[in-house]
Scaffold this motif. Structure first.
Motif, mmCIF file in Angstrom:
data_model
loop_
_atom_site.group_PDB
_atom_site.id
_atom_site.type_symbol
_atom_site.label_atom_id
_atom_site.label_comp_id
_atom_site.label_asym_id
_atom_site.label_seq_id
_atom_site.Cartn_x
_atom_site.Cartn_y
_atom_site.Cartn_z
ATOM 1 N N VAL A 4 72.580 -10.617 124.793
ATOM 2 C CA VAL A 4 73.643 -10.601 123.791
ATOM 3 C C VAL A 4 73.848 -9.203 123.207
ATOM 4 N N GLU A 5 72.764 -8.494 122.917
ATOM 5 C CA GLU A 5 72.876 -7.167 122.309
ATOM 6 C C GLU A 5 73.388 -6.102 123.282
ATOM 7 N N ASN A 6 73.598 -6.502 124.526
ATOM 8 C CA ASN A 6 74.057 -5.567 125.549
ATOM 9 C C ASN A 6 75.431 -5.968 126.099
ATOM 10 N N LEU A 7 76.150 -6.825 125.368
ATOM 11 C CA LEU A 7 77.440 -7.310 125.862
ATOM 12 C C LEU A 7 78.538 -7.142 124.817
ATOM 13 N N ILE A 8 79.704 -6.699 125.268
ATOM 14 C CA ILE A 8 80.899 -6.708 124.430
ATOM 15 C C ILE A 8 82.022 -7.346 125.247
ATOM 16 N N LEU A 9 82.934 -8.014 124.575
ATOM 17 C CA LEU A 9 84.042 -8.673 125.243
ATOM 18 C C LEU A 9 85.180 -7.685 125.428
ATOM 19 N N GLY A 17 92.784 -3.309 132.641
ATOM 20 C CA GLY A 17 92.632 -3.514 131.204
ATOM 21 C C GLY A 17 91.551 -2.633 130.592
ATOM 22 N N CYS A 18 91.041 -3.078 129.474
ATOM 23 C CA CYS A 18 89.993 -2.316 128.767
ATOM 24 C C CYS A 18 88.725 -2.192 129.618
ATOM 25 N N HIS A 19 88.381 -3.261 130.318
ATOM 26 C CA HIS A 19 87.200 -3.246 131.192
ATOM 27 C C HIS A 19 87.341 -2.145 132.240
ATOM 28 N N GLY A 20 88.522 -2.049 132.835
ATOM 29 C CA GLY A 20 88.788 -1.001 133.820
ATOM 30 C C GLY A 20 88.728 0.381 133.208
ATOM 31 N N TYR A 21 89.237 0.519 131.980
ATOM 32 C CA TYR A 21 89.209 1.810 131.296
ATOM 33 C C TYR A 21 87.764 2.268 131.074
ATOM 34 N N VAL A 22 86.925 1.353 130.606
ATOM 35 C CA VAL A 22 85.519 1.685 130.349
ATOM 36 C C VAL A 22 84.851 2.191 131.627
ATOM 37 N N TRP A 34 80.083 1.778 124.735
ATOM 38 C CA TRP A 34 80.688 0.694 125.519
ATOM 39 C C TRP A 34 79.916 0.463 126.805
ATOM 40 N N LEU A 35 79.236 1.492 127.291
ATOM 41 C CA LEU A 35 78.272 1.384 128.390
ATOM 42 C C LEU A 35 76.940 1.878 127.846
ATOM 43 N N ARG A 48 81.268 1.894 119.204
ATOM 44 C CA ARG A 48 82.470 2.251 118.448
ATOM 45 C C ARG A 48 83.482 1.117 118.585
ATOM 46 N N SER A 49 83.953 0.622 117.445
ATOM 47 C CA SER A 49 84.952 -0.445 117.433
ATOM 48 C C SER A 49 85.992 -0.136 116.369
ATOM 49 N N TRP A 50 86.994 -0.977 116.248
ATOM 50 C CA TRP A 50 88.021 -0.795 115.231
ATOM 51 C C TRP A 50 87.426 -0.930 113.831
ATOM 52 N N ARG A 51 86.241 -1.544 113.714
ATOM 53 C CA ARG A 51 85.578 -1.694 112.411
ATOM 54 C C ARG A 51 84.656 -0.530 112.091
ATOM 55 N N GLY A 52 84.473 0.389 113.017
ATOM 56 C CA GLY A 52 83.560 1.514 112.839
ATOM 57 C C GLY A 52 82.450 1.457 113.873
#
Length: 77
Positions: A4-9, A17-22, A34-35, A48-52
């Motif tokens: 869980v601590e190693n995953l972002i949606l 999409g975003c996955h491809g960008y990363v 993100w990686l 880094r996210s939109w929340r900080g």
């Protein structure tokens, strides 16, 4: 490692999409959390996210390391 601590949606696939960008921008993605390198502890790598900047935990929660700037709306009015 798919903990869980190693995953972002992310939207998209490994190439769209975003996955491809990363995956298409690995230097930026490692810098942004993100990686995560296999030798790093994902519990200690801020994302880094939109929340900080956030630390992800093993229970699916987050801890804010640094908030994204929020303008003082009273000063704008």
């Amino acid at each position: 490692m798919h903990n869980v601590e190693n995953l972002i949606l992310l939207c998209g696939t490994g190439t769209t999409g975003c996955h491809g960008y990363v995956h298409g921008h690995p230097a930026e993605s490692y810098e942004a959390g993100w990686l995560v390198h296999s030798w790093d502890d994902p519990l200690e790598v801020p994302v880094r996210s939109w929340r900080g900047l956030l630390l992800l935990d093993a229970d699916g929660g987050t801890t804010t390391v640094m908030r994204t700037f929020q303008p003082d709306m009273k000063a704008v009015a």
